[in-house]
Write a protein that holds these residues in place. Sequence first.
Motif, mmCIF file in Angstrom:
data_model
loop_
_atom_site.group_PDB
_atom_site.id
_atom_site.type_symbol
_atom_site.label_atom_id
_atom_site.label_comp_id
_atom_site.label_asym_id
_atom_site.label_seq_id
_atom_site.Cartn_x
_atom_site.Cartn_y
_atom_site.Cartn_z
ATOM 1 N N GLU A 126 0.851 -1.179 0.000
ATOM 2 C CA GLU A 126 0.000 0.000 0.000
ATOM 3 C C GLU A 126 0.894 1.238 0.000
ATOM 4 O O GLU A 126 1.666 1.449 0.933
ATOM 5 C CB GLU A 126 -0.920 0.012 1.215
ATOM 6 N N ARG A 133 -4.166 2.973 -2.451
ATOM 7 C CA ARG A 133 -3.409 2.890 -3.700
ATOM 8 C C ARG A 133 -2.305 1.860 -3.508
ATOM 9 O O ARG A 133 -1.601 1.890 -2.495
ATOM 10 C CB ARG A 133 -2.821 4.246 -4.063
ATOM 11 N N CYS A 134 -2.144 0.950 -4.475
ATOM 12 C CA CYS A 134 -1.261 -0.200 -4.292
ATOM 13 C C CYS A 134 -0.290 -0.366 -5.450
ATOM 14 O O CYS A 134 -0.591 -0.009 -6.591
ATOM 15 C CB CYS A 134 -2.077 -1.482 -4.160
ATOM 16 N N VAL A 160 -7.935 -4.445 -3.393
ATOM 17 C CA VAL A 160 -8.562 -3.143 -3.162
ATOM 18 C C VAL A 160 -10.039 -3.313 -2.815
ATOM 19 O O VAL A 160 -10.557 -2.662 -1.902
ATOM 20 C CB VAL A 160 -8.382 -2.231 -4.397
ATOM 21 N N GLU A 166 -13.084 1.475 -2.355
ATOM 22 C CA GLU A 166 -12.610 2.054 -3.604
ATOM 23 C C GLU A 166 -12.938 1.142 -4.790
ATOM 24 O O GLU A 166 -13.015 -0.081 -4.656
ATOM 25 C CB GLU A 166 -11.094 2.261 -3.553
ATOM 26 N N ASP A 209 2.047 8.352 -11.621
ATOM 27 C CA ASP A 209 0.769 7.729 -11.259
ATOM 28 C C ASP A 209 0.853 6.922 -9.971
ATOM 29 O O ASP A 209 -0.175 6.510 -9.422
ATOM 30 C CB ASP A 209 0.283 6.816 -12.390
ATOM 31 N N GLU A 212 -0.537 9.882 -7.558
ATOM 32 C CA GLU A 212 -1.721 10.682 -7.831
ATOM 33 C C GLU A 212 -2.411 10.169 -9.085
ATOM 34 O O GLU A 212 -1.836 9.398 -9.854
ATOM 35 C CB GLU A 212 -1.347 12.161 -8.008
ATOM 36 N N GLU A 214 -6.141 8.655 -11.169
ATOM 37 C CA GLU A 214 -7.220 7.689 -11.010
ATOM 38 C C GLU A 214 -6.737 6.257 -10.810
ATOM 39 O O GLU A 214 -7.446 5.439 -10.224
ATOM 40 C CB GLU A 214 -8.125 7.723 -12.245
ATOM 41 N N LYS A 215 -5.566 5.930 -11.309
ATOM 42 C CA LYS A 215 -5.088 4.553 -11.254
ATOM 43 C C LYS A 215 -4.631 4.221 -9.839
ATOM 44 O O LYS A 215 -3.681 4.819 -9.332
ATOM 45 C CB LYS A 215 -3.948 4.351 -12.251
ATOM 46 N N ASN A 216 -5.314 3.283 -9.200
ATOM 47 C CA ASN A 216 -4.973 2.953 -7.810
ATOM 48 C C ASN A 216 -4.414 1.545 -7.635
ATOM 49 O O ASN A 216 -4.154 1.118 -6.515
ATOM 50 C CB ASN A 216 -6.176 3.174 -6.887
#
Length: 314
Positions: A126, A133-134, A160, A166, A209, A212, A214-216
């Motif tokens: 994480e 976010r991973c 997730v 999320e 990314d 920050e 959208e890609k988590n």
Amino acid sequence: MIRVALDAMGGDLGPRIAFEGAVSILAQYPEVAITLYYTPVDGLDLPSHHERLSLIACSDVIKADEEIVLSLFRRHNTSLYQSIRALSSGSADVVVTLGNTGVMVALARHLLGVIRPKLYPALIRELYSNPLRCLVDLGANVHCPASMLVGFAELGAAYVEALSNETPNVGLLNVGVESSKGSVVIKEADSLLIDKSWPNYLGYAEGTDLFEGEKNVIVCDGMVGNAVLKASEGLLSFLMNKFGDSKQVAPVFETFYQTERRHGACLVGVRGNLVKGHGRSDLPAMIGAIEYGMDIARANLSKAIESRLSKEEM
């Protein structure tokens, strides 16, 4: 009761860190029981008696630099083997270790089995937890074909979903977001992920990314993931040492670095819950790794991931 199997022998600072971490956790969490697997050494002071603490002496130790050879699987009295076997027998809910990563992965596959054939276990870290976010994989697999990267995307997305509210949005780490960039393996993985209805795939991800956007769920092979993680940790440590005296700057670094919760990485893809803490973990990091293990045990993470992936096969 959450039952933690704690391998006390893997950390660079010795078993004392695990002992002190266990005592601290037991004082804070009445719903936790810990079994400590350790090797007796001269001058080692064992923790005092506690009704929720069990001590298992092991005669063998797996060293940090040991290679994965067949004889490893016959060394049944190492602290790492014993702790993972407790998980496989159902007498523990989670294993926490600071020990040899490669050996941990090999023993987990051997003793626990994988949740799906040809789905390779991966280490998830994480990057931060709110929002979750991973990064996956961190070093469990170095040479990764495209199909393995797709498996990492599925494991990360299921992780997730199991541990947060999320929506998992997958990105494939690359040297750029343009379709013309990347190796043959990356391009093939991109094509395979585009064709899947789950997980939600948003295309290539760049280094920015990681922190920050959208890609988590950021997917990469284990060599890249490990290098990215170690470089990030090194930079953060440098900046904290450089600016740590600043009352305005230090709290920002500490929040990002997660100095109190969810230390280490989680091995997913095997039939059991495992947390791999950093070999250099101090006492706060040891406590954080155990707390992380408690979190995934509460969520029954391994079962939740297996259930989620089985839905995609139906």
